[in-house]
Design a protein around this motif. Sequence first.
Motif, PDB file in Angstrom:
ATOM      1  N   VAL A  44      37.988 -78.142  67.507  1.00 45.86           N
ATOM      2  CA  VAL A  44      36.711 -78.074  68.225  1.00 45.86           C
ATOM      3  C   VAL A  44      36.788 -77.058  69.359  1.00 45.86           C
ATOM      4  N   GLN A  45      37.918 -77.022  70.056  1.00 44.96           N
ATOM      5  CA  GLN A  45      38.090 -76.118  71.186  1.00 44.96           C
ATOM      6  C   GLN A  45      38.861 -74.847  70.821  1.00 44.96           C
ATOM      7  N   GLN A  47      42.007 -74.647  70.867  1.00 42.72           N
ATOM      8  CA  GLN A  47      43.225 -74.628  71.667  1.00 42.72           C
ATOM      9  C   GLN A  47      43.385 -75.994  72.336  1.00 42.72           C
ATOM     10  N   GLY A  48      44.484 -76.152  73.041  1.00 45.31           N
ATOM     11  CA  GLY A  48      44.658 -77.384  73.799  1.00 45.31           C
ATOM     12  C   GLY A  48      46.066 -77.929  73.704  1.00 45.31           C
ATOM     13  N   TYR A 112      35.106 -83.828  71.440  1.00 41.62           N
ATOM     14  CA  TYR A 112      36.238 -83.644  72.357  1.00 41.62           C
ATOM     15  C   TYR A 112      36.076 -82.387  73.220  1.00 41.62           C
ATOM     16  N   GLY A 113      36.150 -82.577  74.526  1.00 44.59           N
ATOM     17  CA  GLY A 113      36.136 -81.472  75.470  1.00 44.59           C
ATOM     18  C   GLY A 113      34.792 -80.797  75.639  1.00 44.59           C
ATOM     19  N   SER A 114      33.732 -81.336  75.038  1.00 41.51           N
ATOM     20  CA  SER A 114      32.415 -80.712  75.119  1.00 41.51           C
ATOM     21  C   SER A 114      31.631 -81.258  76.311  1.00 41.51           C
ATOM     22  N   MET A 121      38.983 -83.267  78.325  1.00 35.98           N
ATOM     23  CA  MET A 121      40.313 -82.793  77.954  1.00 35.98           C
ATOM     24  C   MET A 121      41.418 -83.470  78.756  1.00 35.98           C
ATOM     25  N   ARG A 279      47.262 -72.012  71.732  1.00 35.55           N
ATOM     26  CA  ARG A 279      46.118 -71.308  71.145  1.00 35.55           C
ATOM     27  C   ARG A 279      46.391 -71.194  69.654  1.00 35.55           C
TER      28      ARG A 279
END
Length: 302
Positions: A44-45, A47-48, A112-114, A121, A279
């Motif tokens: 979704v992102q 990365q993380g 997630y993370g949005s 996060m 990444r």
Amino acid sequence: MTPTSTPTTTQNRDTGTADFGTRIGRVEAAAYRARHYALNMGEVQGQGYVGQALGSADMFAAVYADQLRYRPEDPLWEDRDRFLLSTGHYAIGHYAALADAGIIPVDELDTYGSDDSRLPMSGMASYTPGMEISGGSLGHGLGVAVGMALGLRLKGSPSRIFNFLSDGELDEGSTWEAAMGAHHHQLGHLTALVDMNALQADGATRSVLSIEPAADKWASFGWYTQRVDGNDAASLLAALDNITRDAGITGRPSVILCDTKVGKGVPLLEEREKAHFMRIEEHEWQICREQLTTGHDGKAAR
């Protein structure tokens, strides 16, 4: 396709009602699903902290699928056991475990993370069902766990407290102050699980600030100390069983030092440099999922 689970209400710890092999299988299956969930969230992102989520999935699964007493439909159930995530950036791994346990919907992982998501996060207790504390500033979790354990004991509660830490938090003086306090107050219902993945944001743990001999240090602080392969379900369950036999509201607190591998289960990520915050390229996510499935199927066939 991500495998799915059918969460059940867990009101009693199941360590005495299932044979050891069945328990191992249940934990391994939960960890496999959680790793898929973590990859899906990471995509979704783009990365993380995916590497940490993959590496610690067996630890989360051992607690949630085998040890923890909770009610998925009632995350604030008074008699629940408490799981405290001190390492707030491991939230991606914790969300995967919470979804597999039925505490949050699996479909919600896509947020997630949005913006406006309940799944930031870094873990926030004010946003996420089942998230007991807000993490982020490392070294605070064990102190909170000690206070919570004292409070529960004063209330006569039988609940246990599990605190998840990273090896980098052993650099923090506050962690050792809390360790002293836990032994002083004989918090036998407190268990710390430390992800010994040997990596910090600034490099290898041994290079940033050596913490070894970690087991000897915890033991010298009066804790019942075990060190295991944190990516092996059988080793984790055996260590947890050793604790459960004597767990009570008084007695020695316990710690399990869990040696894990960042990116575990996905060879593409296991050897990746700069693994603290990954990444991952767009075309690599499906490769990661395929490698995870191939490894899991191969293990099951042996």
